[in-house]
Design a protein around this motif. Structure first.
Motif, mmCIF file in Angstrom:
data_model
loop_
_atom_site.group_PDB
_atom_site.id
_atom_site.type_symbol
_atom_site.label_atom_id
_atom_site.label_comp_id
_atom_site.label_asym_id
_atom_site.label_seq_id
_atom_site.Cartn_x
_atom_site.Cartn_y
_atom_site.Cartn_z
ATOM 1 N N LEU A 15 0.827 -1.204 0.000
ATOM 2 C CA LEU A 15 0.000 0.000 0.000
ATOM 3 C C LEU A 15 0.858 1.249 0.000
ATOM 4 C CD1 LEU A 15 -2.767 -1.050 2.550
ATOM 5 C CD2 LEU A 15 -3.029 -0.807 0.087
ATOM 6 N N THR A 16 1.950 1.211 0.786
ATOM 7 C CA THR A 16 2.836 2.373 0.858
ATOM 8 C C THR A 16 3.502 2.632 -0.478
ATOM 9 O OG1 THR A 16 3.279 1.961 3.194
ATOM 10 C CG2 THR A 16 4.819 3.378 2.033
ATOM 11 N N ASN A 21 3.470 5.920 -5.815
ATOM 12 C CA ASN A 21 3.365 5.957 -7.279
ATOM 13 C C ASN A 21 4.704 5.620 -7.941
ATOM 14 O OD1 ASN A 21 1.939 6.315 -9.703
ATOM 15 N ND2 ASN A 21 2.632 8.432 -9.896
ATOM 16 N N CYS A 22 5.353 4.576 -7.441
ATOM 17 C CA CYS A 22 6.662 4.207 -7.978
ATOM 18 C C CYS A 22 6.536 3.660 -9.401
ATOM 19 C CB CYS A 22 7.321 3.160 -7.086
ATOM 20 S SG CYS A 22 7.746 3.790 -5.442
ATOM 21 N N PRO A 23 7.470 4.019 -10.292
ATOM 22 C CA PRO A 23 7.392 3.542 -11.680
ATOM 23 C C PRO A 23 7.762 2.075 -11.779
ATOM 24 C CG PRO A 23 9.424 4.749 -11.337
ATOM 25 C CD PRO A 23 8.638 4.890 -10.058
ATOM 26 N N THR A 24 7.226 1.418 -12.785
ATOM 27 C CA THR A 24 7.595 0.033 -13.085
ATOM 28 C C THR A 24 7.863 -0.069 -14.578
ATOM 29 O OG1 THR A 24 5.338 -0.706 -13.562
ATOM 30 C CG2 THR A 24 6.066 -0.799 -11.258
ATOM 31 N N LEU A 219 21.624 27.822 -12.010
ATOM 32 C CA LEU A 219 20.574 27.238 -11.183
ATOM 33 C C LEU A 219 19.321 27.176 -12.042
ATOM 34 C CD1 LEU A 219 20.424 26.323 -8.179
ATOM 35 C CD2 LEU A 219 19.477 28.595 -7.661
ATOM 36 N N ALA A 220 18.730 25.974 -12.191
ATOM 37 C CA ALA A 220 17.576 25.821 -13.073
ATOM 38 C C ALA A 220 16.570 24.861 -12.452
ATOM 39 C CB ALA A 220 18.016 25.309 -14.439
ATOM 40 N N TYR A 221 15.294 25.224 -12.522
ATOM 41 C CA TYR A 221 14.238 24.350 -12.020
ATOM 42 C C TYR A 221 14.200 23.042 -12.805
ATOM 43 C CZ TYR A 221 11.897 27.775 -8.989
ATOM 44 O OH TYR A 221 11.583 28.650 -7.984
ATOM 45 N N VAL A 222 13.956 21.957 -12.069
ATOM 46 C CA VAL A 222 13.777 20.630 -12.660
ATOM 47 C C VAL A 222 12.527 20.005 -12.038
ATOM 48 C CG1 VAL A 222 16.180 20.193 -13.263
ATOM 49 C CG2 VAL A 222 15.403 19.722 -10.937
ATOM 50 N N GLY A 223 12.187 18.808 -12.493
ATOM 51 C CA GLY A 223 10.927 18.197 -12.087
ATOM 52 C C GLY A 223 10.980 17.500 -10.744
ATOM 53 N N LEU A 224 11.021 18.261 -9.663
ATOM 54 C CA LEU A 224 11.003 17.687 -8.323
ATOM 55 C C LEU A 224 10.492 18.753 -7.364
ATOM 56 C CD1 LEU A 224 11.784 14.867 -7.272
ATOM 57 C CD2 LEU A 224 13.976 15.817 -6.567
ATOM 58 N N ALA A 225 9.440 18.425 -6.593
ATOM 59 C CA ALA A 225 8.858 19.409 -5.675
ATOM 60 C C ALA A 225 8.148 18.697 -4.532
ATOM 61 C CB ALA A 225 7.878 20.314 -6.413
ATOM 62 N N TYR A 226 8.092 19.389 -3.397
ATOM 63 C CA TYR A 226 7.323 18.924 -2.238
ATOM 64 C C TYR A 226 6.075 19.786 -2.121
ATOM 65 C CZ TYR A 226 5.812 18.604 2.611
ATOM 66 O OH TYR A 226 5.053 18.455 3.748
ATOM 67 N N ASN A 227 4.946 19.144 -1.803
ATOM 68 C CA ASN A 227 3.714 19.882 -1.547
ATOM 69 C C ASN A 227 2.983 19.216 -0.404
ATOM 70 O OD1 ASN A 227 0.822 20.761 -1.806
ATOM 71 N ND2 ASN A 227 1.697 21.930 -3.506
ATOM 72 N N SER A 228 2.662 19.988 0.616
ATOM 73 C CA SER A 228 2.088 19.410 1.837
ATOM 74 C C SER A 228 0.718 18.785 1.609
ATOM 75 C CB SER A 228 1.987 20.487 2.924
ATOM 76 O OG SER A 228 1.144 21.547 2.502
ATOM 77 N N SER A 229 0.040 19.161 0.541
ATOM 78 C CA SER A 229 -1.290 18.605 0.293
ATOM 79 C C SER A 229 -1.249 17.245 -0.394
ATOM 80 C CB SER A 229 -2.117 19.581 -0.546
ATOM 81 O OG SER A 229 -1.523 19.768 -1.814
ATOM 82 N N THR A 230 -0.125 16.897 -1.007
ATOM 83 C CA THR A 230 -0.033 15.621 -1.715
ATOM 84 C C THR A 230 1.103 14.727 -1.214
ATOM 85 O OG1 THR A 230 1.343 16.663 -3.416
ATOM 86 C CG2 THR A 230 -1.033 16.549 -3.844
ATOM 87 N N SER A 231 2.154 15.314 -0.646
ATOM 88 C CA SER A 231 3.287 14.509 -0.189
ATOM 89 C C SER A 231 2.962 13.831 1.133
ATOM 90 C CB SER A 231 4.528 15.395 -0.044
ATOM 91 O OG SER A 231 4.908 15.931 -1.296
ATOM 92 N N LEU A 232 3.494 12.629 1.324
ATOM 93 C CA LEU A 232 3.177 11.819 2.493
ATOM 94 C C LEU A 232 4.080 12.105 3.676
ATOM 95 C CD1 LEU A 232 2.672 8.389 0.680
ATOM 96 C CD2 LEU A 232 0.915 10.048 1.337
ATOM 97 N N SER A 233 5.242 12.687 3.425
ATOM 98 C CA SER A 233 6.205 12.973 4.484
ATOM 99 C C SER A 233 7.056 14.158 4.051
ATOM 100 C CB SER A 233 7.099 11.747 4.742
ATOM 101 O OG SER A 233 7.976 11.547 3.651
ATOM 102 N N PRO A 234 7.819 14.757 4.978
ATOM 103 C CA PRO A 234 8.644 15.920 4.612
ATOM 104 C C PRO A 234 9.670 15.635 3.523
ATOM 105 C CG PRO A 234 8.413 15.794 6.990
ATOM 106 C CD PRO A 234 7.819 14.533 6.432
ATOM 107 N N LEU A 235 10.053 14.381 3.344
ATOM 108 C CA LEU A 235 11.047 14.041 2.322
ATOM 109 C C LEU A 235 10.414 13.446 1.061
ATOM 110 C CD1 LEU A 235 13.901 12.553 4.535
ATOM 111 C CD2 LEU A 235 13.784 14.821 3.486
ATOM 112 N N LEU A 245 10.286 10.686 -4.783
ATOM 113 C CA LEU A 245 11.737 10.529 -4.740
ATOM 114 C C LEU A 245 12.117 9.293 -3.936
ATOM 115 C CD1 LEU A 245 14.529 11.706 -5.449
ATOM 116 C CD2 LEU A 245 14.369 13.108 -3.375
ATOM 117 N N GLN A 246 11.237 8.868 -3.028
ATOM 118 C CA GLN A 246 11.505 7.680 -2.225
ATOM 119 C C GLN A 246 11.491 6.399 -3.055
ATOM 120 O OE1 GLN A 246 9.561 7.634 1.736
ATOM 121 N NE2 GLN A 246 8.835 9.706 1.264
ATOM 122 N N CYS A 247 11.039 6.480 -4.285
ATOM 123 C CA CYS A 247 11.089 5.337 -5.192
ATOM 124 C C CYS A 247 12.486 5.129 -5.777
ATOM 125 C CB CYS A 247 10.111 5.524 -6.351
ATOM 126 S SG CYS A 247 8.381 5.715 -5.876
#
Length: 325
Positions: A15-16, A21-24, A219-235, A245-247
């Motif tokens: 479930l975790t 949403n880890c890729p396969t 310094l350039a933006y890339v596809g990685l962000a944290y959002n408190s409404s969708t992320s499960l933990s601070p990391l 990123l935990q995947c």
């Protein structure tokens, strides 16, 4: 009791991982699309030159070598000779014969190998194509993009750097809503990708820019962000496909980073430095950004499909219908 506990643990882990949403491999298959028939791309600096027993074996080799395109000669009676080669008509001069005799097998791959794995796909002009009725050309990107100013990172992908600073949301929308390509902010969750993109920024900065263009991108933006409404933990930073990123195993946080979302009022967005590290920044900060051009969507089969063939400049028409045996 131990078995019962193990089953519960496995269920919770499933479930975790699902919520991350880890890729396969099944959810993200990379498929080579037939783009040009009876032509091959220049193989001056190939990742691999082999003789394979089938197109599928050539495709498997390309996946193993992280190739972005390939040439394949299917063989058969109709594809045994190159009808565009002067030798087929006995027109080769003695000088041409002498030059050819001095070339190594690797300098004339079309004569000795039926599978050429290539670092990059052809660009939108197909200027590197060679008429050769023995071969067909395949690319992960299908028909070429109409975009002019993209760059290929060998074994990684196709990218566009935007030097006009933008907030993270606007940068993301620019990548995903482009009329010239299908894409998103660049995926960086691997050592090879991070280092390749950082090196690309350094080389971009070294190049002479047209007058009026921003000079350097550190310094350039890339596809990685944290959002408190969708992320499960601070990391739990997420990429543009909402994969956590935990995947992934790789991290390249700069000293003092990541700064968590709570410290930046709801969200923190990631930028790549030209030194190959990641920094978390307030998403309202305006920065240059890197878009990644997506590979073409998988079809029911990667075999011949006339609807996907490119018929742009320099396409070969008289060879159409030269089917395999």
């Amino acid at each position: 009791m131990a078995i019962h506990t193990l089953l519960i643990y496995n269920l919770l882990m499933g479930l975790t991982m699902g919520s991350l949403n880890c890729p396969t491999g099944k959810s993200n298959p990379l498929q080579f699309h037939l783009v040009r028939q009876c032509q091959r791309a220049s193989a001056d600096d190939p990742l691999a030159l082999e003789n394979t027993s089938s197109l599928q074996d050539c495709v498997n080799l390309a996946h193993e070598m992280r190739g972005l395109a390939l040439n394949y000669a299917p063989g058969g009676a109709k594809r045994r000779k190159n009808i565009y080669d002067e030798r087929s008509f006995g027109k080769e001069s003695q000088k041409q014969q002498h030059i050819r005799s001095r070339l190594s097998v690797f300098e004339q791959p079309g004569e000795f190998f039926n599978c050429h794995v290539l670092q990059c796909p052809q660009n939108n002009t197909f200027s590197g194509m060679v008429n050769d009725s023995r071969f067909d050309y395949y690319s992960l990107y299908g028909r070429p993009t109409v975009l002019q100013n993209y760059s290929c990172l060998p074994e990684v992908g196709l990218f566009v750097v935007y030097t006009q600073p933008s907030a993270y949301l606007n940068a993301s929308l620019t990548c995903s809503n482009s009329s010239e390509y299908t894409g998103s902010l660049a995926h960086i969750a691997s050592e090879y990708r991070t280092n390749s993109l950082a090196q690309w920024l350094l080389e971009f900065n070294r190049k002479t820019k047209p007058q009026g263009e921003e000079t350097n991108v550190f310094l350039a933006y890339v596809g990685l962000a944290y959002n408190s409404s969708t992320s499960l933990s601070p990391l739990d930073f997420r990429n543009s496909q909402q994969e956590s990123l935990q995947c992934f195993l790789y991290r390249a946080w700069d000293a003092g980073h990541p700064r968590h979302g709570q410290e930046l009022t709801n969200a923190s967005c990631v930028a790549l430095t030209s030194q190959g590290t990641w920094q978390t920044l307030n998403c309202d900060r305006e920065l240059p950004f890197i878009c990644e051009i997506h590979t073409a969507r998988p079809t029911s089969t990667w075999e011949h499909s006339d609807s996907e063939l490119d018929i742009g400049p320099n396409a070969v028409f008289e060879c159409k219908g030269n089917d395999n045996d």
